[in-house]
Design a protein around this motif. Sequence first.
Motif, PDB file in Angstrom:
ATOM      1  N   SER A  85       0.012   6.154  -0.811  1.00 35.91           N
ATOM      2  CA  SER A  85       0.676   6.060  -2.106  1.00 35.91           C
ATOM      3  C   SER A  85       0.155   7.167  -3.008  1.00 35.91           C
ATOM      4  N   ARG A  86       1.102   7.901  -3.581  1.00 34.59           N
ATOM      5  CA  ARG A  86       0.703   8.967  -4.513  1.00 34.59           C
ATOM      6  C   ARG A  86       0.767   8.472  -5.952  1.00 34.59           C
ATOM      7  N   ASP A  87       1.277   7.271  -6.122  1.00 35.85           N
ATOM      8  CA  ASP A  87       1.400   6.722  -7.480  1.00 35.85           C
ATOM      9  C   ASP A  87       0.079   6.057  -7.875  1.00 35.85           C
ATOM     10  N   GLU A  88      -0.961   6.871  -7.996  1.00 38.32           N
ATOM     11  CA  GLU A  88      -2.297   6.339  -8.278  1.00 38.32           C
ATOM     12  C   GLU A  88      -2.965   7.156  -9.374  1.00 38.32           C
ATOM     13  N   ALA A  89      -3.765   6.488 -10.183  1.00 41.10           N
ATOM     14  CA  ALA A  89      -4.606   7.189 -11.158  1.00 41.10           C
ATOM     15  C   ALA A  89      -5.995   6.567 -11.079  1.00 41.10           C
ATOM     16  N   LYS A  90      -7.005   7.431 -11.266  1.00 37.76           N
ATOM     17  CA  LYS A  90      -8.393   6.956 -11.164  1.00 37.76           C
ATOM     18  C   LYS A  90      -9.057   7.003 -12.531  1.00 37.76           C
ATOM     19  N   PHE A  91      -9.528   5.879 -12.980  1.00 36.17           N
ATOM     20  CA  PHE A  91     -10.194   5.769 -14.281  1.00 36.17           C
ATOM     21  C   PHE A  91     -11.697   5.660 -14.069  1.00 36.17           C
ATOM     22  N   THR A  92     -12.472   6.440 -14.828  1.00 32.99           N
ATOM     23  CA  THR A  92     -13.921   6.278 -14.780  1.00 32.99           C
ATOM     24  C   THR A  92     -14.432   6.021 -16.194  1.00 32.99           C
ATOM     25  N   LEU A  93     -15.089   4.894 -16.368  1.00 30.57           N
ATOM     26  CA  LEU A  93     -15.722   4.564 -17.649  1.00 30.57           C
ATOM     27  C   LEU A  93     -17.215   4.813 -17.460  1.00 30.57           C
ATOM     28  N   LEU A 123       0.817  -1.218   0.000  1.00 27.30           N
ATOM     29  CA  LEU A 123       0.000   0.000   0.000  1.00 27.30           C
ATOM     30  C   LEU A 123       0.850   1.266   0.000  1.00 27.30           C
ATOM     31  N   GLY A 124       2.162   1.115  -0.152  1.00 27.88           N
ATOM     32  CA  GLY A 124       2.974   2.306  -0.396  1.00 27.88           C
ATOM     33  C   GLY A 124       4.161   2.545   0.520  1.00 27.88           C
ATOM     34  N   ALA A 125       4.253   1.848   1.672  1.00 30.04           N
ATOM     35  CA  ALA A 125       5.404   2.090   2.563  1.00 30.04           C
ATOM     36  C   ALA A 125       6.622   1.457   1.921  1.00 30.04           C
ATOM     37  N   THR A 161      -3.070  14.421   1.042  1.00 32.82           N
ATOM     38  CA  THR A 161      -2.433  13.184   1.521  1.00 32.82           C
ATOM     39  C   THR A 161      -1.872  13.312   2.937  1.00 32.82           C
ATOM     40  N   GLU A 162      -1.008  14.310   3.125  1.00 36.24           N
ATOM     41  CA  GLU A 162      -0.338  14.398   4.426  1.00 36.24           C
ATOM     42  C   GLU A 162      -1.329  14.698   5.543  1.00 36.24           C
ATOM     43  N   LEU A 163      -2.283  15.580   5.233  1.00 38.43           N
ATOM     44  CA  LEU A 163      -3.306  15.924   6.227  1.00 38.43           C
ATOM     45  C   LEU A 163      -4.070  14.665   6.632  1.00 38.43           C
ATOM     46  N   ALA A 164      -4.434  13.851   5.658  1.00 39.04           N
ATOM     47  CA  ALA A 164      -5.199  12.630   5.938  1.00 39.04           C
ATOM     48  C   ALA A 164      -4.364  11.656   6.764  1.00 39.04           C
ATOM     49  N   VAL A 165      -3.104  11.473   6.383  1.00 40.39           N
ATOM     50  CA  VAL A 165      -2.253  10.518   7.113  1.00 40.39           C
ATOM     51  C   VAL A 165      -2.122  10.966   8.566  1.00 40.39           C
ATOM     52  N   TYR A 181     -18.462   1.936 -24.181  1.00 42.11           N
ATOM     53  CA  TYR A 181     -18.682   2.966 -23.147  1.00 42.11           C
ATOM     54  C   TYR A 181     -18.894   4.324 -23.795  1.00 42.11           C
ATOM     55  N   GLU A 182     -19.487   5.269 -23.009  1.00 44.98           N
ATOM     56  CA  GLU A 182     -19.780   6.595 -23.564  1.00 44.98           C
ATOM     57  C   GLU A 182     -18.621   7.568 -23.399  1.00 44.98           C
ATOM     58  N   ALA A 183     -17.966   7.523 -22.242  1.00 44.62           N
ATOM     59  CA  ALA A 183     -16.845   8.451 -22.012  1.00 44.62           C
ATOM     60  C   ALA A 183     -15.861   7.848 -21.022  1.00 44.62           C
ATOM     61  N   LEU A 184     -14.618   8.339 -21.114  1.00 43.68           N
ATOM     62  CA  LEU A 184     -13.568   7.869 -20.201  1.00 43.68           C
ATOM     63  C   LEU A 184     -12.873   9.091 -19.610  1.00 43.68           C
ATOM     64  N   THR A 185     -12.730   9.137 -18.284  1.00 44.26           N
ATOM     65  CA  THR A 185     -11.904  10.196 -17.694  1.00 44.26           C
ATOM     66  C   THR A 185     -10.808   9.547 -16.854  1.00 44.26           C
ATOM     67  N   VAL A 186      -9.654  10.229 -16.794  1.00 43.88           N
ATOM     68  CA  VAL A 186      -8.542   9.723 -15.985  1.00 43.88           C
ATOM     69  C   VAL A 186      -8.103  10.833 -15.040  1.00 43.88           C
ATOM     70  N   GLY A 187      -8.240  10.593 -13.736  1.00 44.18           N
ATOM     71  CA  GLY A 187      -7.801  11.567 -12.721  1.00 44.18           C
ATOM     72  C   GLY A 187      -6.420  11.190 -12.244  1.00 44.18           C
ATOM     73  N   ARG A 188      -5.466  12.120 -12.394  1.00 42.52           N
ATOM     74  CA  ARG A 188      -4.082  11.792 -12.009  1.00 42.52           C
ATOM     75  C   ARG A 188      -3.729  12.350 -10.632  1.00 42.52           C
ATOM     76  N   GLU A 189      -4.514  13.300 -10.121  1.00 44.47           N
ATOM     77  CA  GLU A 189      -4.166  13.950  -8.850  1.00 44.47           C
ATOM     78  C   GLU A 189      -4.859  13.281  -7.681  1.00 44.47           C
ATOM     79  N   VAL A 190      -4.666  11.979  -7.542  1.00 41.20           N
ATOM     80  CA  VAL A 190      -5.303  11.254  -6.444  1.00 41.20           C
ATOM     81  C   VAL A 190      -4.250  10.484  -5.651  1.00 41.20           C
TER      82      VAL A 190
END
Length: 419
Positions: A271-279, A214-216, A403-407, A344-353
């Motif tokens: 982990s900051r190495d994450e991207a969120k895909f929405t179909l 999970l990132g450590a 991220t840091e605030l949540a941790v 699918y109708e549309a795809l978005t990719v969020g990189r700032e997660v």
Amino acid sequence: MVTRTVMKFGGTSVGDLNRIARVAEIVEARARGGGGGGVAVVVSAMAGATNSLVELARGAAGDALHGQAFDDEYDVVVASGEQVTAGLLALALRRKGLRARSWLGWQLLLNTDEAHGKARIIGVDNPHFSAAVDSGEIAVIAGFQGVDRNGRVSTLGRGGSDTSAVAVAAALQARTCDIYTDVDGVYTTDPRIVSKARRLSRISYEEMLEFASLGAKVLQTRSVEMAMNHRVRVRVLSSFEGDVPGEDAGTLVCDEEEILEKQVVSGVAYSRDEAKFTLYGVADNPGVAAVIFGALADEGVNVDMIVQASARSEGRQNIVFTAPDREAERAKARLESLQEKIGYEALTVGREVAKVSVIGVGMRSHTGVAKTMFEALSGKGINIQVISTSEIKISVLIDASYTELAVRALHTAYGLDAE
Ligand code: ADP
Ligand code: ASP
Ligand code: MG
């Protein structure tokens, strides 16, 4: 039975010649003071060296770098950093009057599969290796590298020297594998971002496996997997302290049964190495998920959280999933090429997660762990985008800027802060 010693030193621990001289002192103290069972030392490349080598390989190969036609030569380049430190440490030990020699992956016959760039270890098969160690000659092993079935150089994925060390410990039947790094153990969370993080004196294999995946980055995930399978006890120690670690120095990664004091939550990872895909608007037909995730698997994309929910329009679904950010471009291109087939109708990719997770074997028997997490995050005004759980962890996907605030908030909420 003789007890052989296996020690591993990471990139910052061998970051320059002074640091290597310091490592030689630590190794000397163990070699001269130990039970006479022989010493094997695994080294990483000097801090930053592997990054530079990756850049060079990228410069030569361009965007094509991670195609199968390139990966074997990529490994030839990036494996070279460890060859340098293995030779340098062997020289520093000889200068002290000790017998020492370097071992490269192909000499050790650290055999791997052909998955270049992220090869899996099959075994450490040189029949003369353990006898050489037992003869009193210190074995200085280049971590991170192996040799595949075709005799080609392979590498084990970033952070892979940890796994080399555990494989060597398993092959030598060493009872523990000491991983020396720049922190003096595994902490309740990354001590670099939470000053109130506490060192854990022990952590179970299972929790450490979750922590790592999970990132450590303190241990490579596969090293923990291998330690668990071969019952190697791993100790995480600092190379910046005394020559001989005290009895209760560092963190021992061991069986759950060996841990008396159990917390509900042992720690927080991110982990900051994450991207969120929405179909959006995926046709609600059997087999669609198999097409999407089958294609991503072919592409070597590691999918993690997956959520599916009905869309507004009849007979349509929305599918959300996460994958490592560094694989986002590849995943996006593949999904775009399959738009018609998936329908699918549309795809978005969020990189700032970012993904933030709480981990603890105590979750199996305690309720209210999720509630504490959600309250702590909402108390800081942090929105949760995706949730996933397993028996011993809860992960949430949030906006990366929190991220840091949540941790920190979670670390406090579960009573983990040091006094
Ligand atoms: P090495 O070069 O020795 O392999 P790494 O940089 O791979 O060292 O791993 C050590 C780093 O892991 C520490 O400097 C620390 O910032 C980070 N880290 C992240 N989470 C944790 C944690 N829970 N406990 C200890 N260190 C952590
Ligand atoms: N040098 C390699 C890396 O930077 C392996 C390691 O340090 O464990 O990823
Ligand atoms: Mg590391």
